[in-house]
Design a protein around this motif. Sequence first.
Motif, PDB file in Angstrom:
ATOM      1  N   PRO A 154       0.736  -1.454  -0.074  1.00  0.00           N
ATOM      2  CA  PRO A 154      -0.138   0.081   0.034  1.00  0.00           C
ATOM      3  C   PRO A 154       0.811   1.265  -0.068  1.00  0.00           C
ATOM      4  N   GLY A 155       1.999   1.123   0.610  1.00  0.00           N
ATOM      5  CA  GLY A 155       2.792   2.581   0.781  1.00  0.00           C
ATOM      6  C   GLY A 155       3.190   2.841  -0.684  1.00  0.00           C
ATOM      7  N   GLU A 156       3.746   1.808  -1.637  1.00  0.00           N
ATOM      8  CA  GLU A 156       4.322   2.146  -2.821  1.00  0.00           C
ATOM      9  C   GLU A 156       3.195   2.550  -3.689  1.00  0.00           C
ATOM     10  N   LEU A 157       2.021   1.940  -3.671  1.00  0.00           N
ATOM     11  CA  LEU A 157       0.647   2.006  -4.370  1.00  0.00           C
ATOM     12  C   LEU A 157       0.593   3.495  -4.179  1.00  0.00           C
ATOM     13  N   GLU A 158       0.426   4.334  -3.218  1.00  0.00           N
ATOM     14  CA  GLU A 158       0.153   5.663  -2.845  1.00  0.00           C
ATOM     15  C   GLU A 158       1.035   6.687  -3.394  1.00  0.00           C
ATOM     16  N   LEU A 159       2.480   6.197  -3.474  1.00  0.00           N
ATOM     17  CA  LEU A 159       3.372   6.902  -4.419  1.00  0.00           C
ATOM     18  C   LEU A 159       3.092   7.062  -5.642  1.00  0.00           C
ATOM     19  N   ARG A 200       4.505   7.015 -12.838  1.00  0.00           N
ATOM     20  CA  ARG A 200       6.074   6.805 -12.375  1.00  0.00           C
ATOM     21  C   ARG A 200       6.000   5.913 -11.093  1.00  0.00           C
ATOM     22  N   TRP A 201       7.332   5.229 -11.126  1.00  0.00           N
ATOM     23  CA  TRP A 201       7.519   4.696  -9.825  1.00  0.00           C
ATOM     24  C   TRP A 201       8.356   5.480  -9.087  1.00  0.00           C
ATOM     25  N   PRO A 202       8.093   5.235  -7.757  1.00  0.00           N
ATOM     26  CA  PRO A 202       8.990   5.981  -6.826  1.00  0.00           C
ATOM     27  C   PRO A 202      10.672   5.666  -6.683  1.00  0.00           C
ATOM     28  N   VAL A 254      -1.943  -6.486   2.838  1.00  0.00           N
ATOM     29  CA  VAL A 254      -2.501  -6.126   1.629  1.00  0.00           C
ATOM     30  C   VAL A 254      -1.435  -6.126   0.356  1.00  0.00           C
ATOM     31  N   GLY A 255      -1.694  -6.875  -0.610  1.00  0.00           N
ATOM     32  CA  GLY A 255      -0.831  -6.792  -1.789  1.00  0.00           C
ATOM     33  C   GLY A 255      -1.207  -6.469  -2.832  1.00  0.00           C
ATOM     34  N   PHE A 256      -0.692  -5.746  -3.821  1.00  0.00           N
ATOM     35  CA  PHE A 256      -1.245  -5.406  -5.382  1.00  0.00           C
ATOM     36  C   PHE A 256      -0.333  -6.098  -6.105  1.00  0.00           C
ATOM     37  N   VAL A 257      -0.965  -6.236  -7.356  1.00  0.00           N
ATOM     38  CA  VAL A 257      -0.322  -6.538  -8.615  1.00  0.00           C
ATOM     39  C   VAL A 257      -0.573  -5.468  -9.466  1.00  0.00           C
ATOM     40  N   THR A 258       0.495  -4.891 -10.079  1.00  0.00           N
ATOM     41  CA  THR A 258       0.551  -3.652 -11.267  1.00  0.00           C
ATOM     42  C   THR A 258       1.049  -4.451 -12.385  1.00  0.00           C
ATOM     43  N   ARG A 259       0.677  -3.694 -13.615  1.00  0.00           N
ATOM     44  CA  ARG A 259       0.882  -3.819 -15.070  1.00  0.00           C
ATOM     45  C   ARG A 259       1.176  -2.561 -15.648  1.00  0.00           C
ATOM     46  N   PHE A 260       2.401  -2.539 -16.412  1.00  0.00           N
ATOM     47  CA  PHE A 260       2.788  -1.353 -17.162  1.00  0.00           C
ATOM     48  C   PHE A 260       3.366  -1.898 -18.447  1.00  0.00           C
ATOM     49  N   ARG A 261       3.414  -0.750 -19.256  1.00  0.00           N
ATOM     50  CA  ARG A 261       4.173  -1.069 -20.603  1.00  0.00           C
ATOM     51  C   ARG A 261       5.345  -0.203 -20.866  1.00  0.00           C
ATOM     52  N   VAL A 262       6.439  -0.674 -21.089  1.00  0.00           N
ATOM     53  CA  VAL A 262       7.705   0.233 -21.369  1.00  0.00           C
ATOM     54  C   VAL A 262       8.216   0.030 -22.773  1.00  0.00           C
ATOM     55  N   ALA A 300       3.066 -10.993  -4.152  1.00  0.00           N
ATOM     56  CA  ALA A 300       1.935 -10.133  -3.581  1.00  0.00           C
ATOM     57  C   ALA A 300       1.400 -10.964  -2.348  1.00  0.00           C
ATOM     58  N   ILE A 301       1.066 -12.168  -2.552  1.00  0.00           N
ATOM     59  CA  ILE A 301       0.483 -12.796  -1.541  1.00  0.00           C
ATOM     60  C   ILE A 301       1.551 -13.453  -0.532  1.00  0.00           C
ATOM     61  N   THR A 302       2.804 -13.632  -1.107  1.00  0.00           N
ATOM     62  CA  THR A 302       3.676 -14.073  -0.058  1.00  0.00           C
ATOM     63  C   THR A 302       4.564 -13.066   0.729  1.00  0.00           C
ATOM     64  N   TRP A 303       4.634 -12.123  -0.012  1.00  0.00           N
ATOM     65  CA  TRP A 303       5.469 -11.152   0.706  1.00  0.00           C
ATOM     66  C   TRP A 303       4.627  -9.850   1.303  1.00  0.00           C
ATOM     67  N   ASN A 304       3.887  -9.155   0.342  1.00  0.00           N
ATOM     68  CA  ASN A 304       3.238  -7.868   0.628  1.00  0.00           C
ATOM     69  C   ASN A 304       1.983  -8.022   1.734  1.00  0.00           C
ATOM     70  N   ILE A 305       1.442  -9.087   1.420  1.00  0.00           N
ATOM     71  CA  ILE A 305       0.423  -9.371   2.715  1.00  0.00           C
ATOM     72  C   ILE A 305       1.080  -9.577   4.022  1.00  0.00           C
ATOM     73  N   ARG A 306       2.197 -10.518   4.059  1.00  0.00           N
ATOM     74  CA  ARG A 306       2.744 -10.638   5.483  1.00  0.00           C
ATOM     75  C   ARG A 306       3.359  -9.396   5.933  1.00  0.00           C
ATOM     76  N   GLU A 307       3.721  -8.373   4.835  1.00  0.00           N
ATOM     77  CA  GLU A 307       4.364  -7.106   5.408  1.00  0.00           C
ATOM     78  C   GLU A 307       3.387  -6.006   5.836  1.00  0.00           C
ATOM     79  N   SER A 308       2.258  -6.089   5.138  1.00  0.00           N
ATOM     80  CA  SER A 308       1.281  -5.023   5.392  1.00  0.00           C
ATOM     81  C   SER A 308      -0.353  -5.232   5.243  1.00  0.00           C
TER      82      SER A 308
END
Length: 120
Positions: free
Chosen positions: A16-21, A29-31, A63-71, A53-61
Amino acid sequence: MSGDLQTVTMYRPIGPGELELVKASGYRRWPLRLPEQPIFYPVTNEQYAKEIAITWNIRESGVGFVTRFRVKKDFVDQFSIKKVGGEHHTEWWIPAERLEELNDNIVGLIEVIGEYRDEA
């Protein structure tokens, strides 16, 4: 000159912290990385991003999110894909000092395509 812009789709699991940024950037943009984060690790597929997201982000906060982007492909082609586990555990290792350059090569918006919460 061809009007076809070639892009590569990347995925990134975040908390969630990175999502807010990302939201604060207008999903463009990525922070910047923290000093203890010398590498930016986008992954090559949604399955792997979801696992992280499930293994690490949920454990840390919780909730975990998956993002998709094109470069732009021309930028991405500078970096090799690293296999770090099972067959689908593949990711790019982009040095933190190149993150602003990566941000400048994002085409469109960073999309949130999955949200996972602790079921307990």
